[in-house]
Design an enzyme around this catalytic site. Structure first.
Site, PDB file in Angstrom:
ATOM      1  N   HIS A 180     -26.893 -16.028  -1.391  1.00 57.24           N
ATOM      2  CA  HIS A 180     -25.452 -15.794  -1.260  1.00 57.24           C
ATOM      3  C   HIS A 180     -24.826 -15.821  -2.643  1.00 57.24           C
ATOM      4  CE1 HIS A 180     -21.405 -15.848   0.382  1.00 57.24           C
ATOM      5  NE2 HIS A 180     -21.132 -16.730  -0.565  1.00 57.24           N
ATOM      6  N   ARG A 239      -6.261 -19.531   6.209  1.00 58.08           N
ATOM      7  CA  ARG A 239      -6.224 -20.023   4.821  1.00 58.08           C
ATOM      8  C   ARG A 239      -5.640 -18.964   3.889  1.00 58.08           C
ATOM      9  NH1 ARG A 239     -12.098 -21.059   3.732  1.00 58.08           N
ATOM     10  NH2 ARG A 239     -11.419 -21.467   1.620  1.00 58.08           N
ATOM     11  N   SER A 274     -17.022 -22.979   4.696  1.00 53.88           N
ATOM     12  CA  SER A 274     -16.895 -21.599   5.177  1.00 53.88           C
ATOM     13  C   SER A 274     -18.173 -20.809   4.864  1.00 53.88           C
ATOM     14  CB  SER A 274     -15.672 -20.967   4.508  1.00 53.88           C
ATOM     15  OG  SER A 274     -15.683 -19.580   4.611  1.00 53.88           O
ATOM     16  N   LYS A 287     -21.605 -19.867   7.772  1.00 55.30           N
ATOM     17  CA  LYS A 287     -22.091 -18.513   8.064  1.00 55.30           C
ATOM     18  C   LYS A 287     -23.555 -18.368   7.678  1.00 55.30           C
ATOM     19  CE  LYS A 287     -18.504 -17.082   5.843  1.00 55.30           C
ATOM     20  NZ  LYS A 287     -17.279 -16.575   5.257  1.00 55.30           N
ATOM     21  N   ASP A 330     -14.877 -19.967  11.550  1.00 52.01           N
ATOM     22  CA  ASP A 330     -14.621 -19.588  10.161  1.00 52.01           C
ATOM     23  C   ASP A 330     -13.723 -18.353  10.098  1.00 52.01           C
ATOM     24  OD1 ASP A 330     -15.034 -19.611   7.242  1.00 52.01           O
ATOM     25  OD2 ASP A 330     -15.950 -17.671   7.672  1.00 52.01           O
TER      26      ASP A 330
HETATM   27  N1  URA Z   1     -16.032 -16.787   0.773  1.00 55.44           N
HETATM   28  C1  URA Z   1     -16.147 -17.317   2.009  1.00 55.44           C
HETATM   29  O1  URA Z   1     -16.966 -16.907   2.815  1.00 55.44           O
HETATM   30  N2  URA Z   1     -15.304 -18.327   2.332  1.00 55.44           N
HETATM   31  C2  URA Z   1     -14.386 -18.823   1.489  1.00 55.44           C
HETATM   32  O2  URA Z   1     -13.689 -19.736   1.850  1.00 55.44           O
HETATM   33  C3  URA Z   1     -14.296 -18.252   0.216  1.00 55.44           C
HETATM   34  C4  URA Z   1     -15.132 -17.229  -0.137  1.00 55.44           C
END
Ligand code: URA
Length: 486
Positions: free
Chosen positions: A113, A199, A214, A218, A192
């Protein structure tokens, strides 16, 4: 105390119904009082994991209104969350939906990621490269937003490429190609999706624990066994300052380890754009050319390849295909040079419905060149820096990126840099070419202003700034003793 519509804000929760759940998710959640929970965090108390779980589950089911969730997020933003609370929030978000189980497929599944950058097309090279070296890569990626690009948009620049595979198709492509690249489904971490949208409009994005929960909710839902994180730092990064990026890396890794997943983070430089192409079609074309072994036309050692190799080394070591990252880097270089990663790329594109003819002639993925950007009279000496954030913003203005989530992108729009950092430059030199379907949106001046000049060649910047690979806390039966040293 009552919630919205006069309904009591005290909610009682039952187990969620995701297809694969851990044992603790099957236990009915205790009641949670939303107001008390918000007040406790507002006053700086540590929240019990069970209350966080109940709150998130209720919010996911629309039993807690957005205004209470917004207050909760702001309290978390201002007061912070400790490691236990961050892990509890991640767990609650993870089990708000489906958690994929890929354990019936052979191999240690490892994903990467990136926290996002400008010109970052590394995933397109990395997934097929690591798969070609024998480590399966199940990848669920995101779209570009603001000045940073997204892998899904780059993939969709290939006509026909489908990022919306069903979970059955996702498993099938992974089993056949050794890698798969899709977008987040509706069933993965739905909490999320709701919280991130909230947010975005409540000024609570820039919180390290909220970002970490977050991202990790995922990633952990993908069915991975291990994870490599590319945490960017510098002007074009989400976390611009190095201390913030370092704290984010440490938080992300701690969560991964808490969930029993070997996790390593590289802190990497995002001061200047990565590679030469910025924008979806141009970046996919560049990635394809690099996979084909076609070097960039000029310039220093290619940073895209170097970063890909660094990340591949870590993934191969975590995936058991290399004894340590250095060994993995050597294997990855050999596989890339032998064309094995390109073969996997072609296979992946074909299996996901993309038109592989474009991979033979990747420049067709970019729109026609519609403008040249030339250096002004101030250009003397060398390109000292390129403001990646400014270029990312210029790409959004061109239609290559999104200012808002709902915006459509022009898949063929972007810039291809003719001069990169360290290149000699003089007034009138070609700095970049602009590609677009709509020439009316071109602002060549914005691209030119992103270039900074210096009379001397700039000092080289390390691409990999640091590596964070701690050993997990000892656990009974645990065999992983931390990532092998470099
Ligand atoms: N990327 C994400 O998946 N979540 C966040 O909160 C910020 C960047």
């Amino acid at each position: 105390m009552t919630g919205i519509c006069g309904r009591p804000s005290r909610v009682r929760l039952t187990a969620h119904g995701g297809p694969v759940v851990d044992s603790c998710s099957r236990i009915a959640d205790p009641a949670v009082n939303a107001v008390s929970l918000i007040a406790a965090k507002r006053d700086g108390h540590t929240l019990p994991a069970g209350d966080i779980k109940a709150f998130i589950a209720a919010y996911t089911r629309d039993e807690i209104p957005d205004y209470q969730a917004a207050a909760f997020l702001m309290a978390c933003f201002l007061r912070g969350l400790d490691a236990g609370e961050t892990a509890a929030l991640t767990r609650a978000m993870l089990y708000s939906g489906e958690v994929l189980d890929l354990s019936d497929l052979p191999g240690i599944k490892v994903d990467k990621h990136s926290t996002g950058g400008v010109g970052d097309k590394v995933s397109l090279l990395l997934a097929p490269l690591v798969a070609a070296c024998g480590v399966p890569v199940p990848m669920i990626s995101g779209r570009g937003l603001g000045h940073t690009g997204g892998t899904l948009d780059k993939l969709e620049a290939i006509p026909g490429f489908r990022v919306d595979l069903s979970i059955a198709e996702y498993r099938d492509v992974l089993a056949r190609a050794g890698c798969v690249m899709i977008g987040q489904t509706d069933t993965i971490a739905p909490a999320d999706r709701k919280l991130y949208a909230l947010r975005d409009v409540t000024a609570t994005v820039e919180s390290i624990p909220l970002i970490a929960a977050s991202i990790m909710s995922k990633k952990l839902a993908e069915g991975i066994d291990a994870l490599v994180l590319d945490v960017k730092t510098g002007g074009g990064a989400f976390m611009q300052s190095e201390p913030d990026a370092r704290r984010l890396a440490e938080t992300l890794v701690a969560i991964g380890l808490d969930f029993g997943k070997p996790t390593v983070a590289l802190l990497t430089d995002m001061e200047n754009p990565l590679g030469r192409a910025i924008g979806n079609g141009p970046e996919t074309a560049e990635a394809t050319r690099l996979l084909r072994g076609e070097a960039p036309a000029s310039g220093p050692a290619d940073d895209v390849v170097e970063l890909t190799i660094a990340l591949a080394g870590e993934m191969l070591a975590l995936g058991g295909a290399a004894s340590k990252p250095a060994d993995g880097r050597r294997r990855a270089r050999e596989a890339l040079a032998a064309g094995l990663a390109f073969e996997r790329w072609v296979e992946l594109v074909e299996l996901q419905g993309g038109d592989v003819a474009y991979l033979d002639d990747p420049d067709r993925l970019a729109g026609p060149p519609v403008a040249e950007v030339r250096a002004g009279a101030d250009a003397v000496g060398f390109v000292g820096a390129i403001d990646s954030r400014a270029l990312g913003e210029a790409a959004v203005a061109l239609g290559a990126g999104r200012a808002r989530k709902e915006d459509a992108v022009d898949p063929r729009a972007g810039f291809v840099l003719n001069k990169t950092v360290g290149a000699p430059v003089a007034a009138g030199d070609l700095l970049a070419t602009v590609h677009a379907s709509d020439p009316a949106r071109v602002d060549a001046g914005a691209v030119a202003r992103a270039f900074r000049y210096s009379p001397e060649p700039p000092a080289p910047r390390p691409l990999v700034v640091d590596r964070h690979a701690p050993a997990p806390p000892p656990a009974p039966g645990a065999s992983w003793q931390g990532a092998p040293a470099r």
